[in-house]
Design an enzyme around this catalytic site. Structure first.
Site, PDB file in Angstrom:
ATOM      1  N   LYS A  44       0.840  -1.205   0.000  1.00 46.91           N
ATOM      2  CA  LYS A  44       0.000   0.000   0.000  1.00 46.91           C
ATOM      3  C   LYS A  44       0.877   1.258   0.000  1.00 46.91           C
ATOM      4  O   LYS A  44       2.079   1.177   0.262  1.00 46.91           O
ATOM      5  CB  LYS A  44      -0.919  -0.021   1.209  1.00 46.91           C
ATOM      6  CG  LYS A  44      -0.187  -0.013   2.546  1.00 46.91           C
ATOM      7  CD  LYS A  44      -1.140  -0.285   3.709  1.00 46.91           C
ATOM      8  CE  LYS A  44      -0.400  -0.361   5.022  1.00 46.91           C
ATOM      9  NZ  LYS A  44      -1.280  -0.791   6.123  1.00 46.91           N
ATOM     10  N   TYR A 270      16.300  29.185   9.894  1.00 50.68           N
ATOM     11  CA  TYR A 270      15.069  29.841  10.344  1.00 50.68           C
ATOM     12  C   TYR A 270      14.937  29.773  11.859  1.00 50.68           C
ATOM     13  O   TYR A 270      15.197  28.725  12.470  1.00 50.68           O
ATOM     14  CB  TYR A 270      13.855  29.161   9.724  1.00 50.68           C
ATOM     15  CG  TYR A 270      13.633  29.500   8.276  1.00 50.68           C
ATOM     16  CD1 TYR A 270      13.408  30.824   7.866  1.00 50.68           C
ATOM     17  CD2 TYR A 270      13.622  28.501   7.304  1.00 50.68           C
ATOM     18  CE1 TYR A 270      13.192  31.125   6.537  1.00 50.68           C
ATOM     19  CE2 TYR A 270      13.399  28.800   5.971  1.00 50.68           C
ATOM     20  CZ  TYR A 270      13.194  30.118   5.586  1.00 50.68           C
ATOM     21  OH  TYR A 270      12.969  30.415   4.275  1.00 50.68           O
TER      22      TYR A 270
HETATM   23  C1  LIG Z   1      -0.620  -1.918   6.638  1.00 45.89           C
HETATM   24  C2  LIG Z   1      -1.228  -3.199   6.955  1.00 45.89           C
HETATM   25  C3  LIG Z   1      -0.428  -4.331   7.160  1.00 45.89           C
HETATM   26  C4  LIG Z   1       1.072  -4.268   7.175  1.00 45.89           C
HETATM   27  O1  LIG Z   1       1.508  -3.620   8.355  1.00 45.89           O
HETATM   28  P1  LIG Z   1       3.059  -3.520   8.713  1.00 45.89           P
HETATM   29  O2  LIG Z   1       3.075  -3.018  10.101  1.00 45.89           O
HETATM   30  O3  LIG Z   1       3.658  -2.538   7.750  1.00 45.89           O
HETATM   31  O4  LIG Z   1       3.618  -4.867   8.549  1.00 45.89           O
HETATM   32  C5  LIG Z   1      -1.053  -5.537   7.386  1.00 45.89           C
HETATM   33  N1  LIG Z   1      -2.409  -5.635   7.415  1.00 45.89           N
HETATM   34  C6  LIG Z   1      -3.208  -4.562   7.239  1.00 45.89           C
HETATM   35  C7  LIG Z   1      -4.672  -4.738   7.303  1.00 45.89           C
HETATM   36  C8  LIG Z   1      -2.660  -3.310   7.012  1.00 45.89           C
HETATM   37  O5  LIG Z   1      -3.443  -2.258   6.843  1.00 45.89           O
END
Ligand SMILES: *Cc1c(COP(=O)(O)O)cnc(C)c1O
Length: 375
Positions: A44, A270
């Site tokens: 994702k 800054y």
């Molecule tokens: C993002 C996600 C994962 C993976 O999580 P990590 O902590 O990056 O391993 C697994 N399952 C679901 C439903 C997620 O949304």
């Protein structure tokens, strides 16, 4: 000439990290006398900032890919991925089901509304689903009390030719922390024990910390869903990725584009929040928060300049940040700088200094940063 900033994505690091997970699961399966689960590599958020196409290539040995965006799923198919794809939030409106159908995607189902859309859809083939149970995180999923009737509705849609396999899935809130997974796992087992079908419960933290949970002893397909560890960052605040055998897949690199000689008492950047307590040299790096570097990184955040570990000084600005050159007397304009990755600090170290987690920094790599791919 473009600015000298660049993100390098290592395909071999992606493949290596997947293999680390694979071997840990195989080991757990052997120890427990069951079979090792399949792996949905979670890609994702543009593969946690690494790029969908790079992830499809790097994770070619995974059994499946999991993500949220339908457009990312389509990109996987266009990149040649023919294996299973799971949409972790399922679908959002009826038109999404045309894409789910056309590209042969599996979906998470977590609401009644999604069942209603499935019941009205015109599909060319059955859709495989993972039916999500809320075991206490209270994010997505049917409550334990509602799960059996949701499952019955899924079976009805199966009997009508709409659904294919019906899996069982939950997500852990504290797999990386002191609370662990015991309570949620108990709730999952209680609600799903009597129901057949594929099983998926583990993210990176649970996969690495409790691989035995994912070992199949019930002749059902089991799947894990690791994300962050596949990119070479740690899901645990107190365990460095390197000690888990993981390799950083993203390296953010730039160069010095300026050098300033400060007198004692001179201020930097800054807000003038850094003041030199002695004469010193400061390097100006072509990397700022508009590139995805965290603005909240304070003075002291590790940066590697010319192969030497030094520190950020002053406030990160949009396009630049400043570093202490005292440990690197040979540094000059053009000297390479590593913000994080293979030859720099771990992304998790930079994240910790900035009060966040490696996930956020990787995902936030800005589109303006040129990406190069290599071994
Ligand atoms: C993002 C996600 C994962 C993976 O999580 P990590 O902590 O990056 O391993 C697994 N399952 C679901 C439903 C997620 O949304």
């Amino acid at each position: 000439m473009p600015r000298p900033i660049q993100a390098f994505i290592s395909q071999s690091a992606l493949a290596h990290n997947l293999d680390v997970v694979r071997r840990s699961l195989d080991h757990a399966a052997q120890a427990a006398g069951g079979s090792a689960p399949s792996i949905w590599a979670v890609i994702k958020a543009n593969a946690y900032g690494h790029g969908i196409e790079a992830a499809v290539a790097g994770f070619s040995a995974a059994q499946g890919l999991a993500m949220l965006d339908l457009s990312e799923a389509v990109r996987c198919r266009e990149a040649g991925w023919g294996g299973p794809i799971l949409l972790l939030e399922g679908f959002f409106e009826p038109a999404d089901l045309d894409i789910v159908d056309r590209y042969h995607l599996a979906v998470t189902v977590h609401t009644r509304e999604q069942f209603d859309m499935l019941a009205r859809a015109r599909l060319s083939r059955r859709i495989d689903i993972m039916l999500k149970l809320n075991t206490g995180m209270n994010r997505l999923g049917f409550s334990p009390a509602a799960y059996a009737s949701a499952h019955a509705r899924a079976r009805q849609l199966h009997d009508q030719g709409v659904l294919g396999s019906i899996g069982k899935m939950t997500h852990f809130a504290c797999a990386d922390g002191a609370q662990g997974v015991a309570e949620q796992l108990q709730a999952f087992n209680d609600a799903t024990r009597a129901l057949p079908g594929p099983v998926s419960v583990c993210n990176s933290a649970a996969t690495l910390r409790y691989p035995e949970i994912a070992v199949a002893r019930d002749h059902q397909p089991h799947w894990v869903r690791p994300g962050i560890c596949l990119y070479g960052a740690s899901p645990f605040a107190d365990v460095p990725a390197g000690s888990l055998g993981l390799r950083p897949a993203m390296s953010l690199r730039s160069q010095l584009i300026g050098v300033q000689h400060l007198a004692a008492g001179a201020e930097v950047g800054y807000g003038a929040i850094f003041r030199a307590d002695r004469p010193m040299r400061v390097g100006v790096v072509a990397c700022g928060y508009a590139d995805g570097y965290p603005r909240h990184a304070p003075t002291g955040t590790p940066v590697v300049v010319g192969g030497v570990r030094t520190r950020l000084v002053g406030r990160v600005s949009m396009d630049m940040l400043m570093v202490d050159l005292d440990p690197v007397p040979a540094a000059e304009v053009g000297t390479p700088v590593s913000l994080w990755g293979q030859d720099g600090p771990a992304v998790d170290e930079v994240a910790a200094a900035a009060g966040t987690i490696g996930y956020e920094l990787l995902c936030a790599l800005a589109p303006r940063v040129p990406v190069t791919h290599g071994p």
